[in-house]
Structures are given as structure tokens and as C-alpha cells.
Design a protein around this motif. Sequence first.
Motif, PDB file in Angstrom:
ATOM      1  N   GLN A  47     -10.125   0.913  12.618  1.00 38.68           N
ATOM      2  CA  GLN A  47      -9.023   0.710  11.677  1.00 38.68           C
ATOM      3  C   GLN A  47      -7.747   0.165  12.342  1.00 38.68           C
ATOM      4  OE1 GLN A  47      -9.214   4.549  10.098  1.00 38.68           O
ATOM      5  NE2 GLN A  47      -7.529   5.375  11.275  1.00 38.68           N
TER       6      GLN A  47
ATOM      7  N   ASN B 124     -12.343   4.369   9.767  1.00 38.77           N
ATOM      8  CA  ASN B 124     -12.482   3.141   8.971  1.00 38.77           C
ATOM      9  C   ASN B 124     -13.083   2.078   9.888  1.00 38.77           C
ATOM     10  OD1 ASN B 124     -11.501   3.940   6.545  1.00 38.77           O
ATOM     11  ND2 ASN B 124      -9.650   2.701   6.601  1.00 38.77           N
TER      12      ASN B 124
ATOM     13  N   GLN C 298     -15.483   3.532   5.012  1.00 36.38           N
ATOM     14  CA  GLN C 298     -14.667   4.670   5.439  1.00 36.38           C
ATOM     15  C   GLN C 298     -15.582   5.874   5.624  1.00 36.38           C
ATOM     16  OE1 GLN C 298     -11.429   5.591   2.806  1.00 36.38           O
ATOM     17  NE2 GLN C 298     -10.344   6.721   4.389  1.00 36.38           N
TER      18      GLN C 298
HETATM   19  C1  NAG Z   1      -9.143   3.362   5.432  1.00 31.44           C
HETATM   20  O1  NAG Z   1      -9.276   2.323   4.473  1.00 31.44           O
HETATM   21  C2  NAG Z   1      -8.905   2.696   3.153  1.00 31.44           C
HETATM   22  C3  NAG Z   1      -9.221   1.533   2.250  1.00 31.44           C
HETATM   23  O2  NAG Z   1      -9.457   0.368   2.942  1.00 31.44           O
HETATM   24  C4  NAG Z   1      -7.437   3.092   3.118  1.00 31.44           C
HETATM   25  O3  NAG Z   1      -7.067   3.474   1.826  1.00 31.44           O
HETATM   26  C5  NAG Z   1      -7.214   4.236   4.098  1.00 31.44           C
HETATM   27  O4  NAG Z   1      -5.850   4.573   4.163  1.00 31.44           O
HETATM   28  C6  NAG Z   1      -7.709   3.875   5.484  1.00 31.44           C
HETATM   29  N1  NAG Z   1      -7.663   5.050   6.333  1.00 31.44           N
HETATM   30  C7  NAG Z   1      -6.962   5.106   7.448  1.00 31.44           C
HETATM   31  C8  NAG Z   1      -6.988   6.418   8.174  1.00 31.44           C
HETATM   32  O5  NAG Z   1      -6.344   4.134   7.856  1.00 31.44           O
END
Ligand code: NAG
Length: 333
Positions: free
Chosen positions: A187, A222, A241
Amino acid sequence: MADFLVALEFLKGVPLPSSLLIFTHVLLFLQPGKAISVIGPGESMMAGIGEEVEFPCHLSQYLDVEHMEILWFRGQASDVVHLYQNGQELFGRQMVQFQNRTKLLTDEITTGSVILQLQGVAPSDEGPYGCRFLSSNFSGEAIWELEVAGLGSDPHISLEGYKEGGIQLRCSSTGWYPKPKAQWRDQQGRCLPPESEVIIQDVRGLFHLETSVVVRGRAHSNVSCCIQNPLLLQKKEFVIQIADAFLPGAFPWRSAFLGTLAIVSLLLVFLVALARACAQKQLRRRGKLTSQLEKLQMELDWRRAEGQAGVKRECSATSLHSEPVFPQPLNTP
Ligand SMILES: *[C@@H]1O[C@H](CO)[C@@H](O)[C@H](O)[C@H]1NC(C)=O
Ligand SMILES: *[C@@H]1O[C@H](CO)[C@@H](O)[C@H](O)[C@H]1NC(C)=O
């Protein structure tokens, strides 16, 4: 050029409309000195897989080319893509690869411009092409390169299960051309090294890609699989995710695992102790039995010796009955 500037100087005194008229006449006069050339679609062009592509060709001057021979070829003039001759299209020499796929647009043939359409572009169409205009007093051609590119299907991600202390993810996509590049990212956008990558080409020349990665720790919750076409500079991405609870690096999972491990160990110790106790009991019982058997054997031997004479005595009388061979201890008072 100096003469031309002189001519323009001379026009200065003349009113505008007539100066334009004279200018055009000068251009028309200069034109025949220039060689006529064939102009194609350019040096190179790109077409998408399955799409239609147009090969426009025209002369550098407005001339009626209706009675010229116009040939589109691939690589060399003998490899015919489409042939227009004596005012009609001839299909006899067309390559099998282009049969039923070409269409000639002749709307502007009287001004020297024609367009060839090629339908259903495939990777096998990639390569050099040309168009040639031929008449009794003119011959000219233009060449260009056709590049083919295809964006594949949306990546499909599957969760394969736990592996080597992490979770194994697999990503696949099909229909790419040319060979695509795949990348796994966490992520924060950092690259994750793939565990495996397989790229194969199908009979139509399209590439199928399959790549896998093992994700460890909660920092990667992610994860994205990104597939890119190097020619189009376009990509397709899929983000998954993973809930922290599933990642082996996460605390709840670890404690649950340790708890299970402790219970399993205790159970093992208990089972081992139980087995040992059973074995000892059996051993003791066997020892007891052995001594009892020995006692019996001794008794038997003694009785055998004791009753030898009796047996001989009673043999003729008692052998017909199923009487015990050995005298029974007297239970009666
Ligand atoms: C992971 O991805 C989702 C949707 O793409 C997002 O809403 C979420 O905040 C993300 N999680 C992190 C921990 O960045
Ligand atoms: C082109 O179309 C004709 C008539 O429909 C057919 O007979 C022929 O097999 C086709 N050729 C190719 C290469 O598909």
C-alpha cells in the motif's frame, strides 16, 4: 529564390486581389518542376488487437488516379494485401491472411487519394507495409511500419492460502500484446518480489500472464497486482485488501497459534504418559502371568508323575468315556 523575392518586390505596387492571382500563377508554374510523390500514413502507425486500421495513400498533387494500378503490399510488392487495377479490385493474388478483411474506399480517387481498411488486426499483421501507384508514365510508393498492441483482461486475483509464513496471492490476466510486465506493490507503493511468474503465448500470438507473491506482515494488507503494456504505456491494476487477522504477522493470529500449539503439546505429553503407564501395567501383568504359569507347570509335572500309575491302571476302563486323564483333586469332604 532571389528571382522570386524580386517578383514579390515587383508585386508591392499592385492592388491585393490581383497580387494574389499572380502569386497563385507563379506557384502553378513552379509545380510541374517538382516530382510527384506518393504519401502514405507516415513512418509508423499503431493498431489495437481486433480493431480496424486504415492505410490512407495519396499523391502529392491532385491527380485522377482512377486508371492507375494501386497496390498495397506487405514487406515486398509480391505479398499482396490489396490490388486495384483497370478500375476494379482484383483478389486473385491477395495473401490468404488478408482475405475477407480488406475494404477499399475510392470516394476521392479522382483527386489522387485512396484508403484501405484492414479489419480484425492481429499480432501476425505486425510489420512493414507499403502502397504503390503505377501508370505508364509514373511509379511511386510509400512505406510504413504497422505496430500492434493489445491491453489484456482485468487482472484476476485469487487467495491461494498460507505459505512459508505468509499468504500466497495469485494474479492472472490474458490477451496482452506485446509481452506485458507485471508488478506487485504494497500500500506504500513499494515493489514486492514475485514468488513466481509465467508468461505464455497462445496460438493467436496473445500473451497470458500468471504471477504469485507471498505477503507477510500487516504492512502489506493492501496489495496490488499491476500489469503494464510496454508499447501503449497503459496498465491494468487490481487491489486486494487483506484483513490484518489473516496475516501471520498480526498479533491475534499469532496468539491463537501459540495457544493451539500449547494445547497440542500438553495433549501429546498426556498421551505419552498414558501410553507408558499402559505398557508398564501390561508388563507387570505379563510378569504375574509368567509366575502363575510356572507354578501351574510345576504342579502339572508333579501330578503327572504322581498319577502315572493310576493312568495306566484306569486306561482300559476309562478311555472310552471322556473322563479327565489326570485325577482331579478330591473336593468332596
Ligand atoms: C486499502 O485500500 C482501500 C481501498 O482501496 C482503502 O479504503 C484503505 O484505506 C486502504 N488501507 C490502508 C491501510 O491504506
Ligand atoms: C472469405 O469468404 C469466402 C466467402 O464467404 C469464403 O469462402 C472464404 O473461405 C473466406 N476466406 C477466408 C480466408 O476466410
